[in-house]
Design a protein around this motif. Structure first.
Motif, PDB file in Angstrom:
ATOM      1  N   ARG A  45       0.400  -9.449  31.280  1.00 19.83           N
ATOM      2  CA  ARG A  45      -0.787  -9.019  30.539  1.00 19.83           C
ATOM      3  C   ARG A  45      -1.993  -9.871  30.912  1.00 19.83           C
ATOM      4  O   ARG A  45      -3.096  -9.343  31.111  1.00 19.83           O
ATOM      5  CB  ARG A  45      -0.518  -9.121  29.032  1.00 19.83           C
ATOM      6  N   ARG A  48      -3.097  -8.900  34.467  1.00 18.30           N
ATOM      7  CA  ARG A  48      -3.795  -7.617  34.488  1.00 18.30           C
ATOM      8  C   ARG A  48      -5.223  -7.755  33.957  1.00 18.30           C
ATOM      9  O   ARG A  48      -6.165  -7.197  34.528  1.00 18.30           O
ATOM     10  CB  ARG A  48      -3.026  -6.585  33.655  1.00 18.30           C
ATOM     11  N   GLU A  52      -8.471  -6.851  36.197  1.00 16.89           N
ATOM     12  CA  GLU A  52      -9.381  -5.779  35.801  1.00 16.89           C
ATOM     13  C   GLU A  52     -10.797  -6.294  35.619  1.00 16.89           C
ATOM     14  O   GLU A  52     -11.773  -5.607  35.951  1.00 16.89           O
ATOM     15  CB  GLU A  52      -8.873  -5.112  34.521  1.00 16.89           C
ATOM     16  N   GLY A  57     -12.147  -2.753  37.125  1.00 12.99           N
ATOM     17  CA  GLY A  57     -11.370  -1.533  37.025  1.00 12.99           C
ATOM     18  C   GLY A  57      -9.889  -1.847  37.107  1.00 12.99           C
ATOM     19  O   GLY A  57      -9.477  -3.006  37.256  1.00 12.99           O
ATOM     20  N   SER A  58      -9.070  -0.820  37.040  1.00 12.18           N
ATOM     21  CA  SER A  58      -7.619  -1.002  36.941  1.00 12.18           C
ATOM     22  C   SER A  58      -6.913  -0.669  38.250  1.00 12.18           C
ATOM     23  O   SER A  58      -7.493  -0.106  39.181  1.00 12.18           O
ATOM     24  CB  SER A  58      -7.068  -0.113  35.827  1.00 12.18           C
ATOM     25  N   ASP A  59      -5.642  -1.011  38.269  1.00 12.30           N
ATOM     26  CA  ASP A  59      -4.810  -0.638  39.413  1.00 12.30           C
ATOM     27  C   ASP A  59      -4.591   0.864  39.441  1.00 12.30           C
ATOM     28  O   ASP A  59      -4.402   1.458  40.513  1.00 12.30           O
ATOM     29  CB  ASP A  59      -3.483  -1.390  39.390  1.00 12.30           C
ATOM     30  N   GLN A  61      -6.770   3.046  39.006  1.00  8.49           N
ATOM     31  CA  GLN A  61      -7.921   3.606  39.721  1.00  8.49           C
ATOM     32  C   GLN A  61      -7.864   3.297  41.210  1.00  8.49           C
ATOM     33  O   GLN A  61      -8.739   3.724  41.965  1.00  8.49           O
ATOM     34  CB  GLN A  61      -9.221   3.054  39.137  1.00  8.49           C
ATOM     35  N   TRP A  66      -0.477  -4.762  42.800  1.00 11.27           N
ATOM     36  CA  TRP A  66       0.161  -5.988  42.321  1.00 11.27           C
ATOM     37  C   TRP A  66       0.367  -7.026  43.413  1.00 11.27           C
ATOM     38  O   TRP A  66       0.535  -8.215  43.120  1.00 11.27           O
ATOM     39  CB  TRP A  66       1.457  -5.660  41.587  1.00 11.27           C
TER      40      TRP A  66
END
Length: 451
Positions: A45, A48, A52, A57-59, A61, A66
């Motif tokens: 967590r 991440r 982000e 933005g996120s993985d 997207q 990782w």
């Protein structure tokens, strides 16, 4: 009638360039560093959230994966070691290893791989093993340390802490960009390390090589390359200064006591003497996504008295602590090596450095050339007698388009392929200017025809 809009998935963004990716990874590492300083476990967590924020933005997207996250964790380890390493190095060796192992244990295990990491076998060195390798190298402030497959710098950081100068190489664009951010004062080249001796700048002659090469992968080669690690070692050893030391982490099977590799290591010992070789249990690498058994091999750049004789191996170390005990007990101190690299700092951007230096220098005056023109006549080519070639693979070589005045024939018969003999070279229209003595000495006409 009211229509309810269906929720659409988040748009997939274009992945960042290697430069922007490196910057974002450094931002994520800066975010994770305080957790390591506080001794807090870094869970998925936290990773991440840091990624982000850094990549905006996120993985999901497609902005990062990782593998990137794990490299940010490794960069955070590096930053921790850079901050506390000098103080830590004054502690007893057992205490140093315990602290380094503790910090490594705070980070998540690397359970996911990318296509690039699989193809290039990008398994970074666990910091406890990297520290032992650096200790075995006997690093000092006068050393120039080459790391041919530098990855994220987890071996190189211990050389930096020891005060050594670094020359880093990394084939992967993403990791090379990250290294440039993490080690801004050191040059980072991007060659295939299997041929590092052929490609590296001639001024870079290391006194120490620290390396963790791909075990069985070759650049731009599909499938398994059984001798990949040995090629990396041989090329790095060829570049190493006389009396220098090479410390390599390889697969456990690459052993001088393995019948399949014994002859290869005998040839290697004609240039460098193997001091130590021990296998390492796969648990040492477990947090980096593999339980492959590895090996620590130490070589000094001094020819062995008997290339076919190898030191006995103490066996397989069950953990890093046992490996450290064996290294301290069996590896002799390094001999004195006179540094052969330039006393100036190696420029991190050598091409730019050379260009700027050249721009400041005035252009030299044009050279005054004294010579005489080469006299020759153009002639028409006539095909072989009977308008056909012989059945031989080669035909006699003769000049086909020109005749050179005052040149002597070659003292031995010359031949050319049948295909070359059937084609007339183009007729030249220029006249070379040659040094006076060259023409006067009546050089062989075949040599003059090549000018």
């Amino acid at each position: 009638m009211t229509l309810t809009a269906l929720a659409s998935p988040a748009p997939r963004e274009t992945p960042a360039s290697p430069t922007h990716r490196a910057l974002a990874l450094c931002r994520a590492a800066d975010t994770l560093l305080p957790l390591l300083v506080q001794g807090v476990a870094v869970d998925a967590r936290a990773v991440r959230a840091a990624m982000e924020a850094a990549f905006r933005g996120s993985d999901a997207q497609g902005l990062w994966d990782w593998k990137d996250a794990y490299e940010a964790c490794e960069a955070a380890q590096l930053l921790f070691l850079r901050r506390f390493g000098p103080a830590l190095s004054r502690q007893p060796s057992a205490a140093q290893l315990a602290m380094i192992s503790k910090i490594a244990g705070l980070l998540p295990s690397q359970t996911r791989r990318s296509q690039e990491s699989q193809a290039l076998q990008q398994f970074s060195t666990p910091t406890p093993l990297a520290w032992i390798a650096a200790r075995a190298a006997g690093l000092g402030a006068g050393d120039l340390v080459l790391e041919p497959s530098a990855g994220t710098g987890l071996l190189a950081i211990f050389a930096e802490i020891a005060g050594a100068e670094l020359a880093l190489n990394e084939l992967g664009d993403g990791r090379a960009e990250l290294l440039g951010r993490l080690f801004p004062a050191s040059p980072v080249s991007r060659f295939d390390a299997a041929h590092i001796h052929d490609h590296l700048d001639a001024a870079v002659i290391p006194t120490v090589v620290l390396m963790n090469p791909p075990f069985s992968a070759g650049a731009h080669v599909q499938g398994r390359v059984a001798d990949a690690a040995l090629r990396h070692m041989a090329s790095a050893l060829a570049r190493l200064a006389d009396g220098g030391r090479l410390v390599a982490i390889t697969g456990a099977g690459l052993s001088p006591h393995n019948a399949a590799w014994r002859d290869a290591f005998s040839r290697l010992q004609q240039r460098g003497r193997i001091l130590f070789s021990a296998a390492i249990d796969g648990s040492v690498y477990a947090r980096h996504g593999t339980t492959t058994e590895t090996r620590l091999t130490i070589i000094d750049r001094t020819p062995a008295e008997d290339p076919d004789h190898f030191p006995d191996s103490p066996g397989m170390a069950a953990n890093a602590a046992q490996l450290l005990a064996w290294v301290d007990a069996h590896v002799p101190p390094r001999g004195a090596v006179t540094p052969v690299h330039p006393t100036r700092r190696l420029c991190s951007k050598p091409a730019l450095h050379r260009a700027a230096s050249a721009a400041r220098r005035p252009a030299p005056p044009p050279a005054q050339i004294s010579g005489r023109p080469l006299g020759y006549t153009v002639c028409d080519w006539s095909p072989p007698v009977g308008d056909r070639l012989t059945e031989a693979l080669y035909e006699p070589y003769v000049l086909q388009s020109i005749a050179i005045e005052a040149a002597k024939s070659h003292p031995t018969p010359l031949v050319q392929s049948a295909s070359m003999a059937s084609v007339c070279p183009p007729k030249p229209g220029y006249v070379p200017l040659l040094p006076d003595g060259l023409v006067a000495s009546r050089v062989v006409m075949q040599e003059l025809s090549r000018i």
